[in-house]
Design a protein around this motif. Structure first.
Motif, PDB file in Angstrom:
ATOM      1  N   LEU A  59       0.817  -1.220   0.000  1.00  0.00           N
ATOM      2  CA  LEU A  59       0.000   0.000   0.000  1.00  0.00           C
ATOM      3  C   LEU A  59       0.848   1.266   0.000  1.00  0.00           C
ATOM      4  CD1 LEU A  59      -2.906  -1.021   2.422  1.00  0.00           C
ATOM      5  CD2 LEU A  59      -2.949  -0.876  -0.066  1.00  0.00           C
ATOM      6  N   ASP A  60       2.115   1.136   0.414  1.00  0.00           N
ATOM      7  CA  ASP A  60       2.991   2.320   0.425  1.00  0.00           C
ATOM      8  C   ASP A  60       3.908   2.376  -0.788  1.00  0.00           C
ATOM      9  OD1 ASP A  60       1.973   3.267   2.783  1.00  0.00           O
ATOM     10  OD2 ASP A  60       3.348   2.047   3.999  1.00  0.00           O
ATOM     11  N   ASP A  61       3.716   1.487  -1.732  1.00  0.00           N
ATOM     12  CA  ASP A  61       4.574   1.486  -2.923  1.00  0.00           C
ATOM     13  C   ASP A  61       4.490   2.858  -3.603  1.00  0.00           C
ATOM     14  OD1 ASP A  61       5.816   1.132  -5.313  1.00  0.00           O
ATOM     15  OD2 ASP A  61       4.607  -0.577  -5.974  1.00  0.00           O
ATOM     16  N   PRO A  62       5.613   3.561  -3.728  1.00  0.00           N
ATOM     17  CA  PRO A  62       5.541   4.899  -4.342  1.00  0.00           C
ATOM     18  C   PRO A  62       5.105   4.880  -5.801  1.00  0.00           C
ATOM     19  CG  PRO A  62       7.833   4.260  -3.908  1.00  0.00           C
ATOM     20  CD  PRO A  62       6.972   3.196  -3.299  1.00  0.00           C
ATOM     21  N   ASP A  63       5.194   3.726  -6.444  1.00  0.00           N
ATOM     22  CA  ASP A  63       4.797   3.622  -7.854  1.00  0.00           C
ATOM     23  C   ASP A  63       3.347   3.187  -8.039  1.00  0.00           C
ATOM     24  OD1 ASP A  63       7.273   4.396  -8.945  1.00  0.00           O
ATOM     25  OD2 ASP A  63       8.098   2.399  -8.515  1.00  0.00           O
ATOM     26  N   ARG A  64       2.631   2.965  -6.929  1.00  0.00           N
ATOM     27  CA  ARG A  64       1.240   2.494  -7.078  1.00  0.00           C
ATOM     28  C   ARG A  64       0.403   3.544  -7.815  1.00  0.00           C
ATOM     29  NH1 ARG A  64       1.914   5.084  -2.472  1.00  0.00           N
ATOM     30  NH2 ARG A  64       0.257   6.366  -1.588  1.00  0.00           N
ATOM     31  N   ILE A  74     -19.940   7.141  -0.941  1.00  0.00           N
ATOM     32  CA  ILE A  74     -20.218   5.723  -1.246  1.00  0.00           C
ATOM     33  C   ILE A  74     -19.210   4.788  -0.567  1.00  0.00           C
ATOM     34  CG2 ILE A  74     -21.470   6.245  -3.376  1.00  0.00           C
ATOM     35  CD1 ILE A  74     -18.898   4.822  -4.782  1.00  0.00           C
ATOM     36  N   GLY A  75     -18.765   5.183   0.600  1.00  0.00           N
ATOM     37  CA  GLY A  75     -17.895   4.293   1.384  1.00  0.00           C
ATOM     38  C   GLY A  75     -18.498   2.905   1.563  1.00  0.00           C
ATOM     39  N   VAL A  76     -19.818   2.838   1.619  1.00  0.00           N
ATOM     40  CA  VAL A  76     -20.472   1.537   1.849  1.00  0.00           C
ATOM     41  C   VAL A  76     -20.337   0.617   0.624  1.00  0.00           C
ATOM     42  CG1 VAL A  76     -22.844   2.064   1.057  1.00  0.00           C
ATOM     43  CG2 VAL A  76     -22.489   0.574   3.058  1.00  0.00           C
ATOM     44  N   GLY A  77     -20.044   1.213  -0.546  1.00  0.00           N
ATOM     45  CA  GLY A  77     -19.781   0.392  -1.733  1.00  0.00           C
ATOM     46  C   GLY A  77     -18.291   0.198  -1.969  1.00  0.00           C
ATOM     47  N   TYR A  78     -17.479   1.053  -1.383  1.00  0.00           N
ATOM     48  CA  TYR A  78     -16.022   1.018  -1.594  1.00  0.00           C
ATOM     49  C   TYR A  78     -15.359   0.089  -0.571  1.00  0.00           C
ATOM     50  CZ  TYR A  78     -11.377   3.192  -2.465  1.00  0.00           C
ATOM     51  OH  TYR A  78     -10.064   3.446  -2.776  1.00  0.00           O
ATOM     52  N   ALA A  79     -15.832   0.114   0.659  1.00  0.00           N
ATOM     53  CA  ALA A  79     -15.225  -0.717   1.706  1.00  0.00           C
ATOM     54  C   ALA A  79     -15.281  -2.210   1.372  1.00  0.00           C
ATOM     55  CB  ALA A  79     -15.883  -0.435   3.053  1.00  0.00           C
ATOM     56  N   PRO A  80     -16.395  -2.738   0.828  1.00  0.00           N
ATOM     57  CA  PRO A  80     -16.407  -4.166   0.469  1.00  0.00           C
ATOM     58  C   PRO A  80     -15.307  -4.524  -0.524  1.00  0.00           C
ATOM     59  CG  PRO A  80     -18.645  -3.335   0.513  1.00  0.00           C
ATOM     60  CD  PRO A  80     -17.747  -2.134   0.675  1.00  0.00           C
ATOM     61  N   LEU A  81     -15.041  -3.621  -1.468  1.00  0.00           N
ATOM     62  CA  LEU A  81     -13.992  -3.868  -2.466  1.00  0.00           C
ATOM     63  C   LEU A  81     -12.618  -3.898  -1.794  1.00  0.00           C
ATOM     64  CD1 LEU A  81     -13.666  -2.151  -5.923  1.00  0.00           C
ATOM     65  CD2 LEU A  81     -11.856  -1.837  -4.259  1.00  0.00           C
ATOM     66  N   LEU A  82     -12.355  -2.924  -0.940  1.00  0.00           N
ATOM     67  CA  LEU A  82     -11.042  -2.893  -0.272  1.00  0.00           C
ATOM     68  C   LEU A  82     -10.867  -4.121   0.633  1.00  0.00           C
ATOM     69  CD1 LEU A  82     -10.700   0.906   0.646  1.00  0.00           C
ATOM     70  CD2 LEU A  82      -9.598  -0.317  -1.246  1.00  0.00           C
ATOM     71  N   ALA A  83     -11.953  -4.526   1.277  1.00  0.00           N
ATOM     72  CA  ALA A  83     -11.878  -5.719   2.126  1.00  0.00           C
ATOM     73  C   ALA A  83     -11.603  -6.949   1.263  1.00  0.00           C
ATOM     74  CB  ALA A  83     -13.188  -5.893   2.898  1.00  0.00           C
ATOM     75  N   GLY A 114      -5.660   1.260   2.472  1.00  0.00           N
ATOM     76  CA  GLY A 114      -6.085   1.223   1.066  1.00  0.00           C
ATOM     77  C   GLY A 114      -6.751   2.504   0.607  1.00  0.00           C
ATOM     78  N   VAL A 115      -7.210   3.317   1.575  1.00  0.00           N
ATOM     79  CA  VAL A 115      -7.839   4.585   1.190  1.00  0.00           C
ATOM     80  C   VAL A 115      -6.747   5.631   1.020  1.00  0.00           C
ATOM     81  CG1 VAL A 115      -9.381   6.451   1.927  1.00  0.00           C
ATOM     82  CG2 VAL A 115     -10.018   4.052   2.336  1.00  0.00           C
ATOM     83  N   GLU A 116      -6.669   6.203  -0.149  1.00  0.00           N
ATOM     84  CA  GLU A 116      -5.575   7.135  -0.470  1.00  0.00           C
ATOM     85  C   GLU A 116      -5.719   8.443   0.289  1.00  0.00           C
ATOM     86  OE1 GLU A 116      -2.160   7.262  -1.834  1.00  0.00           O
ATOM     87  OE2 GLU A 116      -3.256   5.733  -2.949  1.00  0.00           O
ATOM     88  N   ILE A 117      -6.954   8.925   0.385  1.00  0.00           N
ATOM     89  CA  ILE A 117      -7.171  10.255   0.972  1.00  0.00           C
ATOM     90  C   ILE A 117      -8.612  10.320   1.473  1.00  0.00           C
ATOM     91  CG2 ILE A 117      -7.817  11.241  -1.297  1.00  0.00           C
ATOM     92  CD1 ILE A 117      -5.627  13.331   0.778  1.00  0.00           C
ATOM     93  N   ALA A 118      -8.804  11.007   2.600  1.00  0.00           N
ATOM     94  CA  ALA A 118     -10.156  11.138   3.150  1.00  0.00           C
ATOM     95  C   ALA A 118     -10.999  12.020   2.236  1.00  0.00           C
ATOM     96  CB  ALA A 118     -10.091  11.747   4.548  1.00  0.00           C
ATOM     97  N   THR A 119     -12.215  11.580   1.968  1.00  0.00           N
ATOM     98  CA  THR A 119     -13.138  12.356   1.131  1.00  0.00           C
ATOM     99  C   THR A 119     -14.535  12.305   1.753  1.00  0.00           C
ATOM    100  OG1 THR A 119     -13.433  10.364  -0.209  1.00  0.00           O
ATOM    101  CG2 THR A 119     -11.930  12.038  -1.073  1.00  0.00           C
ATOM    102  N   GLY A 120     -15.430  13.050   1.182  1.00  0.00           N
ATOM    103  CA  GLY A 120     -16.796  13.082   1.697  1.00  0.00           C
ATOM    104  C   GLY A 120     -17.402  14.454   1.481  1.00  0.00           C
ATOM    105  N   SER A 121     -16.558  15.475   1.616  1.00  0.00           N
ATOM    106  CA  SER A 121     -17.002  16.814   1.274  1.00  0.00           C
ATOM    107  C   SER A 121     -16.829  16.952  -0.235  1.00  0.00           C
ATOM    108  CB  SER A 121     -16.167  17.851   2.026  1.00  0.00           C
ATOM    109  OG  SER A 121     -16.653  19.137   1.734  1.00  0.00           O
ATOM    110  N   LEU A 122     -17.928  16.995  -0.948  1.00  0.00           N
ATOM    111  CA  LEU A 122     -17.885  16.912  -2.408  1.00  0.00           C
ATOM    112  C   LEU A 122     -17.155  18.101  -3.034  1.00  0.00           C
ATOM    113  CD1 LEU A 122     -21.578  15.761  -2.893  1.00  0.00           C
ATOM    114  CD2 LEU A 122     -19.547  14.360  -3.259  1.00  0.00           C
ATOM    115  N   GLY A 123     -16.534  17.850  -4.191  1.00  0.00           N
ATOM    116  CA  GLY A 123     -15.930  18.940  -4.957  1.00  0.00           C
ATOM    117  C   GLY A 123     -14.438  19.100  -4.763  1.00  0.00           C
ATOM    118  N   HIS A 124     -13.837  18.264  -3.907  1.00  0.00           N
ATOM    119  CA  HIS A 124     -12.411  18.439  -3.622  1.00  0.00           C
ATOM    120  C   HIS A 124     -11.510  17.423  -4.311  1.00  0.00           C
ATOM    121  CE1 HIS A 124     -13.323  21.484  -0.732  1.00  0.00           C
ATOM    122  NE2 HIS A 124     -14.157  20.679  -0.118  1.00  0.00           N
ATOM    123  N   GLY A 125     -12.066  16.281  -4.656  1.00  0.00           N
ATOM    124  CA  GLY A 125     -11.223  15.172  -5.113  1.00  0.00           C
ATOM    125  C   GLY A 125     -10.437  15.464  -6.374  1.00  0.00           C
TER     126      GLY A 125
END
Ligand code: TPP
Length: 287
Positions: A59-64, A74-83, A114-125
């Motif tokens: 997860l820390d591979d600088p080339d990822r 949509i964390g509820v749809g993303y978390a199953p994938l990461l798991a 596995g989560v690259e950056i915290a999100t949730g406040s729309l418009g920043h990503g």
């Protein structure tokens, strides 16, 4: 590049599994953003299970390759994938959004592997992803950066500031995806704040645009691989999808942006997902 039938089948089966696990996670949590999760799963599946250089062991591979879930609700749809990918135990899903759980409604990169950056406040990503794409070039590592947004999210002015900057700086490692499910929290996009002609807007901002059926694994596959080859400008994939796809009682209904299910509804939901999967598999055989 065209998808071969075995890869197509593998990705269909995975997307089906993840839709089911998302439905279960919504149930365990007592509610969740089910509509925009189900519309996004096909794109997420192609990215994580075929395209991206991403591994739970590194997860820390600088080339990822980087992925920014700008539509962080949509964390509820993303978390199953990461798991499923092994970033954390699947058991965590049973405590999704419970007090003390690392898995809140919005993904938090400081708590969830596995989560690259915290999100949730729309418009920043998109701004964050543009910065990462610039870093990719400046560092000479040349990893790709993917950013998934909602279409309602594109009502945020900051999205268009990022669009302008990414084009100005010719960030060709940046691949945006808009989950164009045409529904947002309180209505249909064209009623709340019309986006059309949406593809032309991105083109006018200097992006290469792929306007595709975002629930077709072959179309997603072709578009993502083609977007990776674009040079001198960023690429945007407008993935035309259906909110709540796969569960016939909620599909296309913006009121299912967020919702909860009874035990009976979960059972019916799984039956609907089975039918949906069977229809999709039939298309592989027809092709
Ligand atoms: C800055 C900000 N404003 C409002 C919200 C509340 N909110 C969460 S989801 C959502 C609707 C987003 O619609 P869309 O981007 O189309 O998402 P999707 O339909 O793909 O789930 C809103 C307004 C938020 N998370 N962030």
């Amino acid at each position: 590049m065209s998808i071969d039938p075995n890869t197509w089948r593998r990705l269909e089966d995975k997307a089906h599994e993840l839709r089911g696990l998302t439905l279960d996670t919504v149930y365990w949590a007592g509610g969740g953003h089910v509509g925009g999760s189900l519309s996004a799963i096909d794109v997420l599946t192609v990215l994580y299970y075929d395209v991206m250089n991403f591994s739970a062991d590194k997860l820390d591979d600088p080339d990822r390759d980087r992925f920014v879930l700008s539509k962080g609700h949509i964390g509820v749809g993303y978390a199953p994938l990461l798991a499923d990918l092994g970033c954390f135990p699947k058991d965590w899903l049973k405590r999704f959004n419970k007090t003390g759980s690392p898995l809140g409604i919005h993904p938090d990169g400081s708590k969830v592997p596995g989560v690259e950056i915290a999100t949730g406040s729309l418009g920043h990503g998109l701004s964050i992803a543009a910065g990462m794409a610039n870093a990719s070039r400046l560092s000479g590592r040349n990893f790709d950066v993917y950013c998934m947004m909602g279409d309602g999210e594109c009502d945020e002015g900051s999205v268009w500031e990022a669009a302008m900057a990414a084009s100005h700086f010719k960030l060709d490692r940046l691949i945006g995806i808009v989950d164009r499910n045409k529904a947002m929290i309180d209505g249909m996009t064209e009623d709340v704040m019309s986006l059309e002609p949406f593809a032309d807007k991105w083109r006018a901002f200097g992006w290469e645009v792929f306007d595709i059926d975002g629930s077709s694994i072959p179309e997603i596959y072709d578009a993502v691989y083609a977007a990776r080859e674009v040079k001198g400008k960023p690429a945007m994939i407008i993935a035309n999808t259906v909110k709540g796809a796969g569960i016939d009682t909620i599909a296309g209904d913006y009121k299912w942006h967020y919702g909860s299910f009874s035990e009976d509804q979960v059972k019916d939901g799984h039956e609907s997902l089975e039918r949906y999967h069977a229809q999709r598999i039939a298309k592989i055989k027809e092709s």
